[in-house]
Design an enzyme around this catalytic site. Structure first.
Site, PDB file in Angstrom:
ATOM      1  N   SER A 673     -61.283 -42.195 -23.274  1.00 53.01           N
ATOM      2  CA  SER A 673     -62.267 -41.979 -23.052  1.00 53.01           C
ATOM      3  C   SER A 673     -62.787 -40.681 -23.675  1.00 53.01           C
ATOM      4  O   SER A 673     -63.366 -39.624 -22.665  1.00 53.01           O
ATOM      5  CB  SER A 673     -63.396 -42.117 -21.467  1.00 53.01           C
ATOM      6  OG  SER A 673     -62.503 -41.256 -20.873  1.00 53.01           O
ATOM      7  N   LYS A 716     -69.323 -41.746 -14.129  1.00 56.32           N
ATOM      8  CA  LYS A 716     -69.369 -40.141 -15.024  1.00 56.32           C
ATOM      9  C   LYS A 716     -70.970 -39.875 -14.830  1.00 56.32           C
ATOM     10  O   LYS A 716     -70.444 -38.307 -14.314  1.00 56.32           O
ATOM     11  CB  LYS A 716     -68.615 -40.815 -16.617  1.00 56.32           C
ATOM     12  CG  LYS A 716     -67.489 -41.401 -16.102  1.00 56.32           C
ATOM     13  CD  LYS A 716     -67.439 -41.808 -17.740  1.00 56.32           C
ATOM     14  CE  LYS A 716     -66.070 -42.363 -17.781  1.00 56.32           C
ATOM     15  NZ  LYS A 716     -65.161 -42.954 -19.767  1.00 56.32           N
TER      16      LYS A 716
END
EC number: 3.4.21.53
Length: 776
Positions: A673, A716
């Protein structure tokens, strides 16, 4: 008036010498001088007086020296005979180095009727005690004594008198008073001796009774062996096991297997070790609750209230439990079986960072269902036998943890919490996660077979809950058999609500405080959540509340006035804030981009730095990056070189030694990511334009610039909110994941789904003019 005598004096601590006593005295240097002086004197006498710590003695005994010699140990000693009690006067002078004193002998008073009666009473007590000890020779000596004073002074030999009591006898001139004291002391000693003798007799009779009972039990054991009620080795016999099996409520197949084992036990010899294994196995089987179940609560409203009372939020888990109850209640209304059967069990894994309430949720689920609760800790388990059990032939064999949990619960349908299932390891002893496949598969666990029991155990009605921190660490085959419920963490508003409703009352109770004594404002709670903790859960939050309440308790001890802890007071209670937004400082130079990552502790902000130096073109990576992140950096550099013109990058800026670093180099990092963040950092470095301080991003990138989806979007975004960011770029294909994000996160963040990394770079970098202005 008696004539005064001048004699050398000998002070002794022990023994206390009374008139008529003949005793040995060990001689030290001073005592030897006194004895030699006495022997050289005209009278041959000396005074023996007790040595006192607090005063000078007033009485002593004039004694003659019978013999001087040595004791068996080799030391010097003298045998002395006490003659008369004497009152010590002033000091005197005499020959030799000894200390001389002037003394007056104390004459015995006339014998009265009272003295004679007291002497008779004392003699009676003394003879009773001597006869109890069977000291017949001393009895004869005492019978011959007719003088009351001499009879009283024989107490100097009594072992039950203390030195203080002997000194009192020495200093008492009156015979009647001496006899009265001796009668009292001897009577007390006789009473004590009688009590001790009675206790000893009781103990002796008790031991005789125990020996008698032991013999009777041995006879009873022999009789029971003859009747077959006990085995040859004294253990419970096979007839007893047969009766227990017949009386037990066992399933038919289990009963047949148990009776087969009883048959083996009957045929086994006395010396065979198999008999012990069979008995242990039979005891284990008989202890399991084969047909014992608890009745589930079908009140959906009450169950939901229990879950809401114990935990804030976690709507997915609560909805799933209520749905499970609703299905069971409906099956019961339709007359369908709700106990046993394939696929009736609920197997959920609660995945999320520490401190969000995964483990404690298991107890709440059990309370809502009305079931027993058992926790099975799997962290660090590496032996497959811990799950499936050991073979019976092994020494110390035991059933597996699942069977032991069922036995501990006492019912066949408990709530079993498999804690830390992502930390199960594997080595040469087997793979415990593979053994869990059968346990957690609703289509198979109705015939779970433990190696120790070797019987089918129906686990289909057990509610299994598992907890995990990192989903990626759970084997895919095992995760496929479980229903995944993610608990991604709490927002700031959630933490304030949890602290107000759950944490604060609990810690106040532990500190013995009431709301009238200490109050914590919502503003203070919000300040703690924002600046003192940076965690997805509330574990550190609770520790800080406990610290603040401890300090408040200390203040109340000095001043009982009620306290209110507000936001400005927190520095005094907790110190300065530990966390402040730092993205503006970190991105103040070109080449630094703010990424978002998920760790075992939840979501976190990850800064990626890029720099270039003169030298041979190449890529250097630091920060303990894993293989996936190393490949992301290679792809990001290749993409920026291939699309340099589109991105406004001078190709010559990339023909240098490129260095990509992810800070916190002591912590290993990996995951798919970080691609878009690396591209942004490289473009920022190459163009000299800073990355906006309020921007965070996540997503993987391909060689042609496509942004690929990632996981952990909610965690996140929560991390971005905690870090004070205002704009977050995510992959377009992760847009459906935004449905699980709380509304208050969208109030604080502008979330932009993107498909092309070039668009992210264009929006994330400051204009060149602004960067130049900041640099100036």
């Amino acid at each position: 008036m008696p004539e005064a005598l001048q004699v050398p004096v000998l002070f002794v601590s022990e023994p206390i010498v009374l008139p008529g006593m003949v005793v040995p005295i060990e001689l030290d240097e001073a005592a030897r001088v006194a004895v030699d002086t006495a022997q050289a004197s005209e009278s041959g006498k000396l005074l023996i007086a007790p040595r006192l710590d607090d005063r000078y003695p007033t009485y002593g005994v004039i004694a003659s020296i019978v013999q001087v010699g040595r004791v068996p140990g080799g030391g010097a000693a003298a045998v002395v005979r006490g003659e008369n009690r004497a009152h010590i006067g002033s000091g005197a002078t005499g020959p030799g180095a000894a200390l001389w004193v002037s003394v007056e002998e104390v004459a015995d008073p006339e014998v009265t009727d009272e003295t004679t009666a007291l002497a008779a009473e004392y003699k009676k007590l003394l003879l009773a005690m001597l006869q109890r000890r069977e000291a017949w020779q001393i009895v004869d000596v005492v019978n011959k004594i007719t003088d009351p004073s001499a009879l009283a002074d024989t107490a100097g030999y009594a072992s039950y008198l203390s030195n203080v009591q002997r000194r009192q006898l020495l200093e008492t001139e009156d015979v009647a008073e001496r006899l009265s004291s001796l009668i009292r002391w001897t009577g007390e000693h006789l009473a004590e001796v009688e009590v001790n003798d009675k206790i000893a007799e009781d103990v002796r009779s008790g031991m005789d009774k125990q020996q008698k009972e032991f013999l009777m039990r041995q006879q009873l054991t022999a009789i029971r062996k003859e009747l077959g009620e006990l085995g040859p080795d004294g253990e419970e016999g096979t007839d007893d096991y047969r009766s227990r099996i017949e009386a037990a409520d066992l399933p038919e197949k289990v009963r047949e297997a148990a009776l087969r084992e009883v048959g083996k036990l009957e045929r086994s010899s006395e010396q065979s070790p198999e008999g012990g294994w069979i008995r242990t196995w039979l005891d284990t089987v008989l202890d399991l609750p084969w047909n014992t179940t608890t009745e589930d609560s079908t009140d959906l409203k009450s169950a939901r209230e229990v879950l809401d009372a114990d935990h804030h939020g976690l709507e997915d888990v609560k909805d799933r439990i209520v749905e499970y109850l609703a299905v069971r209640a409906r099956r019961a209304q339709r007359g369908m079986s709700v106990v046993g059967g394939r696929g009736s069990g609920a197997v959920m894994v609660l995945a999320g960072p520490p401190g969000v309430g995964k483990t404690s949720l298991g107890e709440s689920v059990a309370r809502a269902l009305g079931r027993k609760f058992v926790r099975v800790a799997l962290g660090g388990v590496r032996d497959e036998a811990e799950i499936r059990g050991h073979r019976r032939t092994y020494v110390g064999a035991l059933p597996g943890r699942i069977v032991r949990a069922i036995g501990e619960a006492g019912s066949m349908n408990p709530v079993v919490l498999l804690d830390e299932i992502d930390k199960v390891g594997s080595d040469y002893r087997g793979d415990p996660s593979a053994a869990l496949l059968e346990v957690l598969d609703p289509a198979q666990n109705h015939t779970f077979r433990d190696h120790y029991l070797d019987l089918d155990l129906d686990l289909s009605d057990v509610v299994f809950l598992a907890t995990a921190n990192v989903i990626e660490n759970i084997p895919s085959a095992l995760l496929d058999r479980m229903e995944l419920v993610q608990i991604d963490g709490y927002t700031e508003d959630d933490k304030v609500a949890i602290a107000r409703d759950y944490l604060l009352p609990r810690q106040a109770e532990r500190a013995a405080l009431t709301t009238d004594e200490v109050a914590v404002t919502d503003a203070a709670l919000r300040k703690i959540a924002a600046d003192y903790t940076r965690e997805p859960g509330v574990r550190q939050f609770e520790r800080l509340l406990a610290k603040a309440l401890r300090k408040a308790t200390t203040k109340l001890a000095a001043d009982p006035a009620p306290l209110t802890i507000d936001e400005p007071d927190l520095v005094g209670y907790l110190g300065r804030p530990r966390f402040t937004p730092d993205s503006e400082e970190r991105t103040a130079v070109p080449g630094v981009a703010t990424g978002l990552a998920v760790t075992g502790l939840g979501g976190d902000v990850l800064y990626i730095e890029a720099g270039a130096t003169d030298g041979e073109a190449g890529l250097v990576l630091t920060g303990q990056l894993g293989d996936v992140m190393k490949e992301s950096a290679q792809i990001a550099l290749s993409y920026v070189r291939a699309h340099a013109e589109q991105l406004g990058v001078d190709p010559r800026a990339l023909d240098r030694k490129i260095h990509v670093h992810v800070p916190a180099g002591a912590v290993p990092k990996d995951g798919p990511s970080a691609g878009v963040t690396m591209v942004t950092a490289l473009v920022s470095m190459a163009t000299g334009r800073q990355v906006r301080a309020d921007v965070g991003m996540t997503g993987e990138v391909t060689l042609n610039g496509r942004v690929l989806p990632i996981g952990g979007v909610k965690q996140k975004l929560l991390a971005a909110q905690r870090a004070g960011l205002s704009t977050v770029f995510i992959p377009q294909r992760n847009e459906p994941d935004l449905d699980d994000v709380p509304a208050e996160v969208f109030d604080a963040l502008e979330v932009k789904p993107m498909t092309d990394v070039a668009d992210i770079v264009a929006l994330a970098l400051d204009p060149a003019a602004e960067t130049a202005k900041v640099a100036a």
